[in-house]
Scaffold this motif. Structure first.
Motif, PDB file in Angstrom:
ATOM      1  N   PHE A 193       0.826  -1.209   0.000  1.00 20.34           N
ATOM      2  CA  PHE A 193       0.000   0.000   0.000  1.00 20.34           C
ATOM      3  C   PHE A 193       0.859   1.258   0.000  1.00 20.34           C
ATOM      4  CE2 PHE A 193      -2.588   3.335   1.959  1.00 20.34           C
ATOM      5  CZ  PHE A 193      -3.740   3.249   1.190  1.00 20.34           C
ATOM      6  N   LEU A 194       1.926   1.273   0.810  1.00 22.80           N
ATOM      7  CA  LEU A 194       2.799   2.449   0.867  1.00 22.80           C
ATOM      8  C   LEU A 194       3.514   2.667  -0.464  1.00 22.80           C
ATOM      9  CD1 LEU A 194       4.338   2.135   4.453  1.00 22.80           C
ATOM     10  CD2 LEU A 194       2.695   3.841   3.637  1.00 22.80           C
ATOM     11  N   MET A 195       3.918   1.571  -1.117  1.00 17.55           N
ATOM     12  CA  MET A 195       4.543   1.698  -2.430  1.00 17.55           C
ATOM     13  C   MET A 195       3.560   2.281  -3.438  1.00 17.55           C
ATOM     14  SD  MET A 195       6.832  -1.777  -2.808  1.00 17.55           S
ATOM     15  CE  MET A 195       7.420  -1.317  -4.428  1.00 17.55           C
ATOM     16  N   LEU A 248       9.210  -1.683 -10.217  1.00 17.52           N
ATOM     17  CA  LEU A 248       9.725  -1.690  -8.850  1.00 17.52           C
ATOM     18  C   LEU A 248       8.853  -2.563  -7.948  1.00 17.52           C
ATOM     19  CD1 LEU A 248      11.712  -0.595  -6.752  1.00 17.52           C
ATOM     20  CD2 LEU A 248      10.229   1.399  -6.485  1.00 17.52           C
ATOM     21  N   ALA A 249       7.541  -2.408  -8.074  1.00 12.56           N
ATOM     22  CA  ALA A 249       6.613  -3.206  -7.264  1.00 12.56           C
ATOM     23  C   ALA A 249       6.716  -4.690  -7.627  1.00 12.56           C
ATOM     24  CB  ALA A 249       5.187  -2.714  -7.466  1.00 12.56           C
ATOM     25  N   LEU A 250       6.851  -4.984  -8.911  1.00 15.37           N
ATOM     26  CA  LEU A 250       6.943  -6.380  -9.346  1.00 15.37           C
ATOM     27  C   LEU A 250       8.242  -7.039  -8.869  1.00 15.37           C
ATOM     28  CD1 LEU A 250       5.490  -6.239 -12.971  1.00 15.37           C
ATOM     29  CD2 LEU A 250       4.467  -7.314 -10.958  1.00 15.37           C
ATOM     30  N   SER A 251       9.309  -6.254  -8.790  1.00 22.52           N
ATOM     31  CA  SER A 251      10.558  -6.814  -8.268  1.00 22.52           C
ATOM     32  C   SER A 251      10.382  -7.188  -6.798  1.00 22.52           C
ATOM     33  CB  SER A 251      11.709  -5.817  -8.434  1.00 22.52           C
ATOM     34  OG  SER A 251      11.526  -4.674  -7.599  1.00 22.52           O
ATOM     35  N   SER A 252       9.547  -6.422  -6.101  1.00 25.32           N
ATOM     36  CA  SER A 252       9.246  -6.732  -4.697  1.00 25.32           C
ATOM     37  C   SER A 252       8.381  -7.983  -4.605  1.00 25.32           C
ATOM     38  CB  SER A 252       8.531  -5.543  -4.046  1.00 25.32           C
ATOM     39  OG  SER A 252       9.319  -4.373  -4.121  1.00 25.32           O
ATOM     40  N   ALA A 253       7.418  -8.118  -5.534  1.00 26.98           N
ATOM     41  CA  ALA A 253       6.580  -9.325  -5.570  1.00 26.98           C
ATOM     42  C   ALA A 253       7.444 -10.549  -5.863  1.00 26.98           C
ATOM     43  CB  ALA A 253       5.493  -9.172  -6.631  1.00 26.98           C
ATOM     44  N   LEU A 254       8.416 -10.381  -6.731  1.00 25.08           N
ATOM     45  CA  LEU A 254       9.343 -11.472  -7.048  1.00 25.08           C
ATOM     46  C   LEU A 254      10.134 -11.884  -5.801  1.00 25.08           C
ATOM     47  CD1 LEU A 254      10.650 -13.133  -9.433  1.00 25.08           C
ATOM     48  CD2 LEU A 254      12.374 -11.342  -9.519  1.00 25.08           C
ATOM     49  N   ALA A 255      10.533 -10.882  -5.008  1.00 20.36           N
ATOM     50  CA  ALA A 255      11.342 -11.141  -3.816  1.00 20.36           C
ATOM     51  C   ALA A 255      10.560 -11.877  -2.736  1.00 20.36           C
ATOM     52  CB  ALA A 255      11.887  -9.826  -3.255  1.00 20.36           C
ATOM     53  N   THR A 256       9.231 -11.792  -2.765  1.00 21.16           N
ATOM     54  CA  THR A 256       8.446 -12.510  -1.754  1.00 21.16           C
ATOM     55  C   THR A 256       8.576 -14.019  -1.912  1.00 21.16           C
ATOM     56  OG1 THR A 256       6.397 -12.605  -3.070  1.00 21.16           O
ATOM     57  CG2 THR A 256       6.740 -10.646  -1.676  1.00 21.16           C
ATOM     58  N   GLN A 257       8.860 -14.458  -3.141  1.00 22.46           N
ATOM     59  CA  GLN A 257       9.000 -15.891  -3.453  1.00 22.46           C
ATOM     60  C   GLN A 257       7.757 -16.671  -3.031  1.00 22.46           C
ATOM     61  OE1 GLN A 257      12.758 -16.601  -1.295  1.00 22.46           O
ATOM     62  NE2 GLN A 257      13.744 -16.771  -3.283  1.00 22.46           N
ATOM     63  N   ASP A 258       6.599 -16.021  -3.125  1.00 25.89           N
ATOM     64  CA  ASP A 258       5.363 -16.656  -2.685  1.00 25.89           C
ATOM     65  C   ASP A 258       4.202 -16.134  -3.529  1.00 25.89           C
ATOM     66  OD1 ASP A 258       4.016 -18.196  -0.216  1.00 25.89           O
ATOM     67  OD2 ASP A 258       2.814 -16.414  -0.662  1.00 25.89           O
ATOM     68  N   ALA A 282      -1.788  -6.242  -5.203  1.00 22.31           N
ATOM     69  CA  ALA A 282      -3.171  -5.786  -5.029  1.00 22.31           C
ATOM     70  C   ALA A 282      -3.204  -4.545  -4.152  1.00 22.31           C
ATOM     71  CB  ALA A 282      -4.023  -6.896  -4.424  1.00 22.31           C
ATOM     72  N   PHE A 283      -2.428  -4.568  -3.068  1.00 22.57           N
ATOM     73  CA  PHE A 283      -2.395  -3.407  -2.176  1.00 22.57           C
ATOM     74  C   PHE A 283      -1.601  -2.256  -2.789  1.00 22.57           C
ATOM     75  CE2 PHE A 283      -4.415  -6.111   0.766  1.00 22.57           C
ATOM     76  CZ  PHE A 283      -4.965  -5.288   1.746  1.00 22.57           C
ATOM     77  N   PHE A 284      -0.675  -2.567  -3.675  1.00 20.55           N
ATOM     78  CA  PHE A 284      -0.006  -1.516  -4.445  1.00 20.55           C
ATOM     79  C   PHE A 284      -1.047  -0.763  -5.271  1.00 20.55           C
ATOM     80  CE2 PHE A 284       1.717  -0.261  -8.591  1.00 20.55           C
ATOM     81  CZ  PHE A 284       2.731   0.617  -8.207  1.00 20.55           C
ATOM     82  N   GLY A 285      -1.928  -1.530  -5.911  1.00 21.86           N
ATOM     83  CA  GLY A 285      -3.001  -0.912  -6.689  1.00 21.86           C
ATOM     84  C   GLY A 285      -3.939  -0.088  -5.828  1.00 21.86           C
ATOM     85  N   LEU A 286      -4.287  -0.596  -4.650  1.00 23.39           N
ATOM     86  CA  LEU A 286      -5.159   0.149  -3.739  1.00 23.39           C
ATOM     87  C   LEU A 286      -4.514   1.469  -3.315  1.00 23.39           C
ATOM     88  CD1 LEU A 286      -6.539  -2.666  -1.396  1.00 23.39           C
ATOM     89  CD2 LEU A 286      -7.876  -1.218  -2.941  1.00 23.39           C
ATOM     90  N   GLY A 287      -3.193   1.456  -3.154  1.00 24.40           N
ATOM     91  CA  GLY A 287      -2.492   2.668  -2.746  1.00 24.40           C
ATOM     92  C   GLY A 287      -2.540   3.773  -3.780  1.00 24.40           C
ATOM     93  N   THR A 288      -2.718   3.397  -5.050  1.00 24.92           N
ATOM     94  CA  THR A 288      -2.772   4.419  -6.116  1.00 24.92           C
ATOM     95  C   THR A 288      -4.169   5.011  -6.285  1.00 24.92           C
ATOM     96  OG1 THR A 288      -3.312   2.840  -7.893  1.00 24.92           O
ATOM     97  CG2 THR A 288      -0.968   3.158  -7.373  1.00 24.92           C
ATOM     98  N   VAL A 289      -5.175   4.383  -5.661  1.00 34.40           N
ATOM     99  CA  VAL A 289      -6.567   4.793  -5.885  1.00 34.40           C
ATOM    100  C   VAL A 289      -6.879   6.236  -5.461  1.00 34.40           C
ATOM    101  CG1 VAL A 289      -8.974   4.358  -5.215  1.00 34.40           C
ATOM    102  CG2 VAL A 289      -7.499   2.461  -5.891  1.00 34.40           C
ATOM    103  N   PHE A 310      13.298   7.190  -1.820  1.00 37.58           N
ATOM    104  CA  PHE A 310      14.554   7.022  -1.091  1.00 37.58           C
ATOM    105  C   PHE A 310      14.286   6.897   0.409  1.00 37.58           C
ATOM    106  CE2 PHE A 310      18.371   8.407   1.104  1.00 37.58           C
ATOM    107  CZ  PHE A 310      19.374   7.750   0.404  1.00 37.58           C
ATOM    108  N   GLY A 311      13.414   7.774   0.916  1.00 35.87           N
ATOM    109  CA  GLY A 311      13.082   7.743   2.335  1.00 35.87           C
ATOM    110  C   GLY A 311      12.438   6.432   2.752  1.00 35.87           C
ATOM    111  N   MET A 312      11.514   5.927   1.930  1.00 36.05           N
ATOM    112  CA  MET A 312      10.852   4.672   2.247  1.00 36.05           C
ATOM    113  C   MET A 312      11.840   3.515   2.160  1.00 36.05           C
ATOM    114  SD  MET A 312       7.431   2.937   0.623  1.00 36.05           S
ATOM    115  CE  MET A 312       6.888   1.338   1.242  1.00 36.05           C
ATOM    116  N   GLY A 313      12.750   3.568   1.188  1.00 33.97           N
ATOM    117  CA  GLY A 313      13.758   2.523   1.056  1.00 33.97           C
ATOM    118  C   GLY A 313      14.626   2.425   2.303  1.00 33.97           C
ATOM    119  N   VAL A 314      15.060   3.578   2.824  1.00 28.92           N
ATOM    120  CA  VAL A 314      15.882   3.615   4.037  1.00 28.92           C
ATOM    121  C   VAL A 314      15.094   3.052   5.223  1.00 28.92           C
ATOM    122  CG1 VAL A 314      17.015   5.120   5.711  1.00 28.92           C
ATOM    123  CG2 VAL A 314      17.315   5.520   3.264  1.00 28.92           C
TER     124      VAL A 314
END
Length: 218
Positions: free
Chosen positions: A11-13, A148-158, A167-174, A204-208
């Protein structure tokens, strides 16, 4: 990683990504043919649009989560917060510091042209249901924040976590896109550009913060 954390990160992303969306997807959203519709029809159309877009994001998240699960790296899933945080910092450095020239990728360019062609046809339809398909196609448009979001989805390995994150990435853009759809005419190009200029700072701030969170420093 707990699903609640996946929901939060996704959601934050999306919320940060919506800053980018105002400049990139904003013109498309403002062009949605809703001006002549009643308030109920506008609400239904925008709801279907976002449901379609979120559905595409979730489907992509499931695919990338599945792909990641086939190539497990020991400890990666347990440190997903750090992985996503580092990915965000690399993204900012590459896109906003190095500022590479646009790279022509045949497959993506062909996909983009095909989607735009289909969107132009759907925009001519008067049916409210067509907004569902407009949203689904919009969710497939090539975009840096989606990568960027998809690379994070890939990292979940699930599969479940990958789909949930997207899905929550999409909700965050609404919220931002609804604001653009209903009041976009009051947002000047200069205003949208200034908002976009803040995007690398936010990412950058969220990444840190994600890296610090993953390190369990309190």
């Amino acid at each position: 990683m707990h699903l609640s954390s996946v929901f939060e990160i996704g959601f934050l992303m999306g919320l940060l990504g919506s800053v980018h969306c105002i400049g990139m997807c904003g013109p498309l959203v403002m062009a949605l043919p809703i001006s002549s519709k009643s308030n109920l029809q506008k609400t239904t159309a925008l709801t279907l649009y976002h449901v379609g877009k979120i559905s595409s994001y979730a489907a992509l998240g499931v695919l990338f989560g599945l792909f990641g699960s086939q190539f497990p790296v020991f400890g990666l899933q347990q440190n997903i917060s750090i992985v996503i945080g580092v990915t965000m910092l690399l993204y900012v450095g590459y896109v906003f510091v190095l500022k590479p020239k646009h790279i022509q990728i045949g497959v993506l360019n062909g996909l983009y042209q095909k989607i735009v062609s289909l969107l132009s046809k759907l925009f001519k339809h008067q049916s409210v249901v067509s907004f569902l398909f407009i949203g689904m196609l919009n969710g497939l448009l090539p975009c840096g924040m989606i990568y960027l979001a998809l690379s994070s989805a890939l990292a979940t390995q699930d599969i479940l976590q990958g789909g949930a994150l997207m899905a929550f990435f999409g909700l965050g853009t609404v919220p931002a896109l609804i604001m653009v759809a209903l009041g976009g005419q009051y947002m000047s190009f200069t205003f949208r550009r200034k908002i976009q200029q803040l995007l690398p700072v936010f990412i950058f701030g969220m990444g840190v913060l994600l890296i610090l969170r993953g390190l369990n420093l309190g």
